[in-house]
Design a protein around this motif. Sequence first.
Motif, PDB file in Angstrom:
ATOM      1  N   GLY A  93     -10.774   0.268  -0.913  1.00  0.00           N
ATOM      2  CA  GLY A  93     -11.423   1.250  -0.064  1.00  0.00           C
ATOM      3  C   GLY A  93     -10.526   1.890   0.980  1.00  0.00           C
ATOM      4  N   ALA A  94      -9.232   1.646   0.888  1.00  0.00           N
ATOM      5  CA  ALA A  94      -8.293   2.194   1.872  1.00  0.00           C
ATOM      6  C   ALA A  94      -7.808   3.575   1.445  1.00  0.00           C
ATOM      7  N   VAL A  95      -7.509   4.392   2.426  1.00  0.00           N
ATOM      8  CA  VAL A  95      -6.844   5.675   2.189  1.00  0.00           C
ATOM      9  C   VAL A  95      -5.359   5.362   2.140  1.00  0.00           C
ATOM     10  N   ALA A  96      -4.697   5.752   1.046  1.00  0.00           N
ATOM     11  CA  ALA A  96      -3.292   5.375   0.887  1.00  0.00           C
ATOM     12  C   ALA A  96      -2.511   6.429   0.120  1.00  0.00           C
ATOM     13  N   GLU A  97      -1.270   6.616   0.553  1.00  0.00           N
ATOM     14  CA  GLU A  97      -0.298   7.460  -0.135  1.00  0.00           C
ATOM     15  C   GLU A  97       1.036   6.742  -0.041  1.00  0.00           C
ATOM     16  N   GLY A  98       2.049   7.247  -0.731  1.00  0.00           N
ATOM     17  CA  GLY A  98       3.328   6.555  -0.641  1.00  0.00           C
ATOM     18  C   GLY A  98       4.456   7.273  -1.323  1.00  0.00           C
ATOM     19  N   ASP A  99       5.636   6.704  -1.142  1.00  0.00           N
ATOM     20  CA  ASP A  99       6.860   7.276  -1.694  1.00  0.00           C
ATOM     21  C   ASP A  99       7.832   6.173  -2.076  1.00  0.00           C
ATOM     22  N   VAL A 100       8.660   6.470  -3.068  1.00  0.00           N
ATOM     23  CA  VAL A 100       9.835   5.657  -3.358  1.00  0.00           C
ATOM     24  C   VAL A 100      10.929   6.195  -2.456  1.00  0.00           C
ATOM     25  N   VAL A 101      11.635   5.292  -1.774  1.00  0.00           N
ATOM     26  CA  VAL A 101      12.683   5.696  -0.844  1.00  0.00           C
ATOM     27  C   VAL A 101      14.013   5.088  -1.272  1.00  0.00           C
ATOM     28  N   ASP A 102      15.063   5.481  -0.576  1.00  0.00           N
ATOM     29  CA  ASP A 102      16.391   4.964  -0.891  1.00  0.00           C
ATOM     30  C   ASP A 102      16.476   3.466  -0.641  1.00  0.00           C
ATOM     31  N   ASP A 103      17.542   2.882  -1.137  1.00  0.00           N
ATOM     32  CA  ASP A 103      17.771   1.452  -1.048  1.00  0.00           C
ATOM     33  C   ASP A 103      17.657   0.932   0.381  1.00  0.00           C
ATOM     34  N   ASP A 104      18.210   1.662   1.345  1.00  0.00           N
ATOM     35  CA  ASP A 104      18.056   1.296   2.755  1.00  0.00           C
ATOM     36  C   ASP A 104      16.845   2.050   3.293  1.00  0.00           C
TER      37      ASP A 104
END
Length: 161
Positions: A93-104
């Motif tokens: 039930g959470a609002v969520a988005e995201g990204d793959v980021v660099d190693d650091d």
Amino acid sequence: MTETILLLTEDALTPADVEHITGLHAADDVAYRVLVPADTEQNMLVSIVDHLSLGELREALDAALGREERPDVARRTAAEQLAATLTELRAAGAVAEGDVVDDDPLPALRAAVAAGPVREVVVVTRPHAVEDTFHTDWASRARDVLEVPVMHLYSGTNLLG
């Protein structure tokens, strides 16, 4: 006003992780932004020590023999982990988005904090013997540079790092 909880994780969150994290903010108006680093540059010695400290002999041998993921495979794996985590959060039930980021991930964390109202950062990792001992883990580094609270949880548990 909706505040953002930044979630930095090295693996897909488990249902128990999601239940624990969302439970911390159940009464609050928050959205989750998930960052999953593509682990493209692993330190062989640190990987070996981490695996041995957890009793993961096969993984330690793989690290010693250089059987780590290629960068393109690491990015694909991170994208799969991100998708699984977003699915779990949304199912709860959470609002969520995201990204793959660099190693650091620190530059991505800094940018996300600068971009909007971030309430806190939650870092979810497996235990890492070397980084945790010498405070070079992501959570310790984030505490040093970000001006928001940073919580470090160990994946699959309710233990703080």
